[in-house]
Motif scaffolding. Structure first.
Motif, PDB file in Angstrom:
ATOM      1  N   UNK A 124       0.841  -1.208   0.000  1.00  0.00           N
ATOM      2  CA  UNK A 124       0.000   0.000   0.000  1.00  0.00           C
ATOM      3  C   UNK A 124       0.874   1.255   0.000  1.00  0.00           C
ATOM      4  N   UNK A 125       1.886   1.284   0.868  1.00  0.00           N
ATOM      5  CA  UNK A 125       2.735   2.466   0.978  1.00  0.00           C
ATOM      6  C   UNK A 125       3.552   2.699  -0.290  1.00  0.00           C
ATOM      7  N   UNK A 126       4.035   1.616  -0.903  1.00  0.00           N
ATOM      8  CA  UNK A 126       4.792   1.766  -2.151  1.00  0.00           C
ATOM      9  C   UNK A 126       3.921   2.358  -3.247  1.00  0.00           C
ATOM     10  N   UNK A 127       2.669   1.957  -3.309  1.00  0.00           N
ATOM     11  CA  UNK A 127       1.752   2.513  -4.307  1.00  0.00           C
ATOM     12  C   UNK A 127       1.459   3.983  -4.041  1.00  0.00           C
ATOM     13  N   UNK A 128       1.637   4.405  -2.780  1.00  0.00           N
ATOM     14  CA  UNK A 128       1.463   5.818  -2.415  1.00  0.00           C
ATOM     15  C   UNK A 128       2.756   6.607  -2.566  1.00  0.00           C
ATOM     16  N   UNK A 129       3.825   5.924  -2.992  1.00  0.00           N
ATOM     17  CA  UNK A 129       5.090   6.617  -3.205  1.00  0.00           C
ATOM     18  C   UNK A 129       5.973   6.735  -1.985  1.00  0.00           C
ATOM     19  N   UNK A 130       5.692   5.933  -0.946  1.00  0.00           N
ATOM     20  CA  UNK A 130       6.521   5.964   0.258  1.00  0.00           C
ATOM     21  C   UNK A 130       7.023   4.553   0.573  1.00  0.00           C
TER      22      UNK A 130
ATOM     23  N   UNK B 131      -7.741 -10.775   4.968  1.00  0.00           N
ATOM     24  CA  UNK B 131      -7.199  -9.490   5.418  1.00  0.00           C
ATOM     25  C   UNK B 131      -8.319  -8.473   5.604  1.00  0.00           C
ATOM     26  N   UNK B 132      -8.041  -7.402   6.351  1.00  0.00           N
ATOM     27  CA  UNK B 132      -9.123  -6.500   6.765  1.00  0.00           C
ATOM     28  C   UNK B 132      -9.644  -5.597   5.656  1.00  0.00           C
ATOM     29  N   UNK B 133      -8.787  -4.796   5.055  1.00  0.00           N
ATOM     30  CA  UNK B 133      -9.199  -3.776   4.100  1.00  0.00           C
ATOM     31  C   UNK B 133      -8.618  -4.063   2.722  1.00  0.00           C
ATOM     32  N   UNK B 134      -9.331  -3.659   1.689  1.00  0.00           N
ATOM     33  CA  UNK B 134      -8.859  -3.930   0.328  1.00  0.00           C
ATOM     34  C   UNK B 134      -7.484  -3.324   0.085  1.00  0.00           C
ATOM     35  N   UNK B 135      -7.225  -2.144   0.658  1.00  0.00           N
ATOM     36  CA  UNK B 135      -5.940  -1.481   0.431  1.00  0.00           C
ATOM     37  C   UNK B 135      -4.795  -2.194   1.140  1.00  0.00           C
ATOM     38  N   UNK B 136      -5.126  -3.100   2.050  1.00  0.00           N
ATOM     39  CA  UNK B 136      -4.100  -3.870   2.775  1.00  0.00           C
ATOM     40  C   UNK B 136      -4.032  -5.315   2.300  1.00  0.00           C
ATOM     41  N   UNK B 137      -4.746  -5.644   1.222  1.00  0.00           N
ATOM     42  CA  UNK B 137      -4.855  -7.049   0.807  1.00  0.00           C
ATOM     43  C   UNK B 137      -4.020  -7.371  -0.421  1.00  0.00           C
ATOM     44  N   UNK B 138      -3.170  -6.444  -0.841  1.00  0.00           N
ATOM     45  CA  UNK B 138      -2.391  -6.649  -2.067  1.00  0.00           C
ATOM     46  C   UNK B 138      -1.030  -7.288  -1.773  1.00  0.00           C
ATOM     47  N   UNK B 139      -0.490  -7.953  -2.810  1.00  0.00           N
ATOM     48  CA  UNK B 139       0.851  -8.546  -2.742  1.00  0.00           C
ATOM     49  C   UNK B 139       1.689  -7.992  -3.883  1.00  0.00           C
ATOM     50  N   UNK B 140       2.991  -7.957  -3.651  1.00  0.00           N
ATOM     51  CA  UNK B 140       3.912  -7.458  -4.676  1.00  0.00           C
ATOM     52  C   UNK B 140       5.067  -8.435  -4.811  1.00  0.00           C
ATOM     53  N   UNK B 141       5.147  -9.061  -5.991  1.00  0.00           N
ATOM     54  CA  UNK B 141       6.268  -9.973  -6.247  1.00  0.00           C
ATOM     55  C   UNK B 141       7.554  -9.168  -6.356  1.00  0.00           C
TER      56      UNK B 141
ATOM     57  N   UNK C 115      -8.780  -7.728  -4.845  1.00  0.00           N
ATOM     58  CA  UNK C 115     -10.021  -7.093  -4.385  1.00  0.00           C
ATOM     59  C   UNK C 115     -10.039  -5.578  -4.650  1.00  0.00           C
ATOM     60  N   UNK C 116      -9.421  -5.187  -5.766  1.00  0.00           N
ATOM     61  CA  UNK C 116      -9.470  -3.787  -6.212  1.00  0.00           C
ATOM     62  C   UNK C 116      -8.876  -2.815  -5.191  1.00  0.00           C
ATOM     63  N   UNK C 117      -7.858  -3.255  -4.488  1.00  0.00           N
ATOM     64  CA  UNK C 117      -7.226  -2.388  -3.503  1.00  0.00           C
ATOM     65  C   UNK C 117      -6.565  -1.173  -4.130  1.00  0.00           C
ATOM     66  N   UNK C 118      -5.920  -1.351  -5.282  1.00  0.00           N
ATOM     67  CA  UNK C 118      -5.248  -0.232  -5.946  1.00  0.00           C
ATOM     68  C   UNK C 118      -6.273   0.813  -6.388  1.00  0.00           C
ATOM     69  N   UNK C 119      -7.385   0.350  -6.926  1.00  0.00           N
ATOM     70  CA  UNK C 119      -8.438   1.280  -7.346  1.00  0.00           C
ATOM     71  C   UNK C 119      -9.007   2.034  -6.149  1.00  0.00           C
TER      72      UNK C 119
END
Length: 461
Positions: free
Chosen positions: A81-87, A166-176, A185-189
């Protein structure tokens, strides 16, 4: 290039689910229904400076170990989530298809030190690479049984099922580690739209762990575009389940509440929580002072008040502080800060709009507690009191100014015949009060001239 060395293992598609280790069908039917709807998941490549900065020699070695042993590893949750936000997150967690036993065998064979084995029951193995960096790696899991606080888990190799727990869509993503984003679950959107939503059924996610109610508000503060952008349906579900916060330990509640109260939109978010009727489940009085919270939040905006500074505004008395502390088990420093603010916020000087008067009062409070407690703690509390009062100019001067130094010492009093006993403490305190009353202008000689006079009050001749 690391990406060229990593073998990306394809995730299982829905039609392969029966081959995975799953709990009984009856337990997962809602999950399977949701998985049918997300069998086509969002996938993209991330190639940002923040992402690249994570690839230290230690992470590269960790990735090579998993590749050699045929197990997949991905970054998980908040770090993505943080990487997608630029941090870059302070803590980067990893998920893997390897079980804890497989990881232990693998790390033992690679002569990698494993530390803190307390998380193994829940699938987490912590390793230290090159004696430089610790990494927490957790096996993909399914919650077999939950009671609103703890979960009994079963390991799986299916990334979608782990994302579902996992709790929230924005916290349910994985990054290889080649930069491929796996978003089931559309967390990025949701992140792009500044939307905070539970994964799947909000009620089910909350009932798995009622602390997720507070996590919703914490991440709302971080992500939402506006402080009133709550989804009404989500708030209704939260309100229907918030009585179960009574079963959550005070320490866990305070950890989340403290982050909420020190985060973005802290005032409006806390107000919404109180308006929903959550106060009594968190240790607050049934009618917290929401109006005072709004005033303090507005006054202190831009001064970064501590969490307890805002929390204090919801309380009307010291008795309410002790009730809150009994429920939340706050730290000693936090409790003393709350008591300090409630004790002194009604001081005449603090209620006046004159910054010079408020600055003098803050100095008095610090200097009047000399030797009673570590002065640095009192300085911090005085700063928070100035923030509470909205005294930004006084705060700026206070932070830049050196504290006046009392010219006399106990050694001087001893040489003047003041006995080393309670008498010395009383004489010392009286002289300090004289000095404070002079606005710190009395010199050592002037104070010295009053020693015999003050001593006579306490020493019988």
């Amino acid at each position: 290039m690391l990406a060229g060395r990593l073998r990306i293992i394809c995730t299982l598609h829905y039609h392969l689910l029966p081959r995975c280790r799953l709990p009984k069908q009856s337990r997962l039917s809602p999950s399977l229904s949701l998985l049918r709807n997300c069998s086509r998941f969002a996938k993209m490549k991330l190639d940002t400076p923040e992402f690249k900065s994570l690839f230290t020699p230690e992470l590269i070695r960790l990735a090579q170990i998993f590749e050699r042993h045929g197990h997949e590893i991905r970054m998980a949750g908040g770090a993505v989530r943080d990487l997608l936000c630029g941090t870059v997150s302070d803590d980067v967690d990893f998920a893997t298809t390897a079980t804890p036993e497989q990881m232990k065998e693998m790390f033992t064979a690679e002569d990698i030190r494993m530390i803190n084995n307390k998380g193994e029951a829940h699938g987490t193995v912590t390793v230290r690479i090159n004696d430089v960096q610790n990494y927490e790696i957790t096996t993909l899991r399914i919650d077999v049984r939950t009671d609103g606080r703890h979960a009994e888990v079963e390991f799986t190799e299916d990334w979608k099922l782990d994302a579902l727990r996992r709790d929230l869509t924005i916290n349910s993503m994985f990054l290889a580690l080649d930069g491929t984003l796996y978003d089931y679950f559309n967390g990025k959107e949701d992140l792009e739209n500044r939307r905070v939503a539970f994964v799947g059924d909000a009620a089910a996610r909350i009932q798995e762990d009622y602390l997720r109610i507070l996590r919703y508000f914490r991440f709302f503060g971080r992500v939402a575009r506006n402080p009133d952008d709550h989804d009404t349906h989500t708030l209704n579900i939260i309100q229907s389940n918030m009585s179960h916060l009574d079963s959550i330990s005070g320490e866990r509640l305070w950890t989340e509440l403290k982050k909420i109260a020190s985060g973005r939109f802290a005032g409006p978010v806390l107000t919404m929580m109180m308006q929903l009727g959550m106060a009594q489940h968190l240790g607050f009085p049934p009618n917290p002072d929401v109006a005072e919270l709004g005033k303090v939040y507005e006054r202190a905006e831009g001064m970064k008040p501590k969490a307890m500074t805002l929390i204090a505004s919801l309380l009307r008395s010291l008795e309410e502080v002790f009730v809150l502390d009994k429920r939340l088990k706050v730290s000693t420093d936090d409790r003393k800060l709350c008591i300090f603010i409630i004790t002194h916020r009604e001081d005449d000087a603090m209620k006046k709009p004159d910054d010079d008067v408020r600055l003098s009062r803050a100095l008095d409070l610090v200097l009047d507690t000399y030797c009673k407690e570590h002065q640095a703690h009192i300085v911090d509390r005085a700063k928070e009191l100035l923030k509470y009062a909205g005294a930004e100019k006084a705060l700026s001067i206070f932070e830049k100014s050196a504290l006046p130094r009392f010219p006399l010492t106990g050694g001087v009093l001893l040489k003047c015949g003041v006995p080393k006993s309670k008498v010395m403490s009383r004489v010392y305190d009286d002289l300090r009060r004289m000095w404070i009353g002079s606005r710190y202008t009395m010199s050592e000689d002037e104070l010295f001239s009053h020693i015999d006079e003050v001593k006579a009050k306490y020493v019988k001749t």
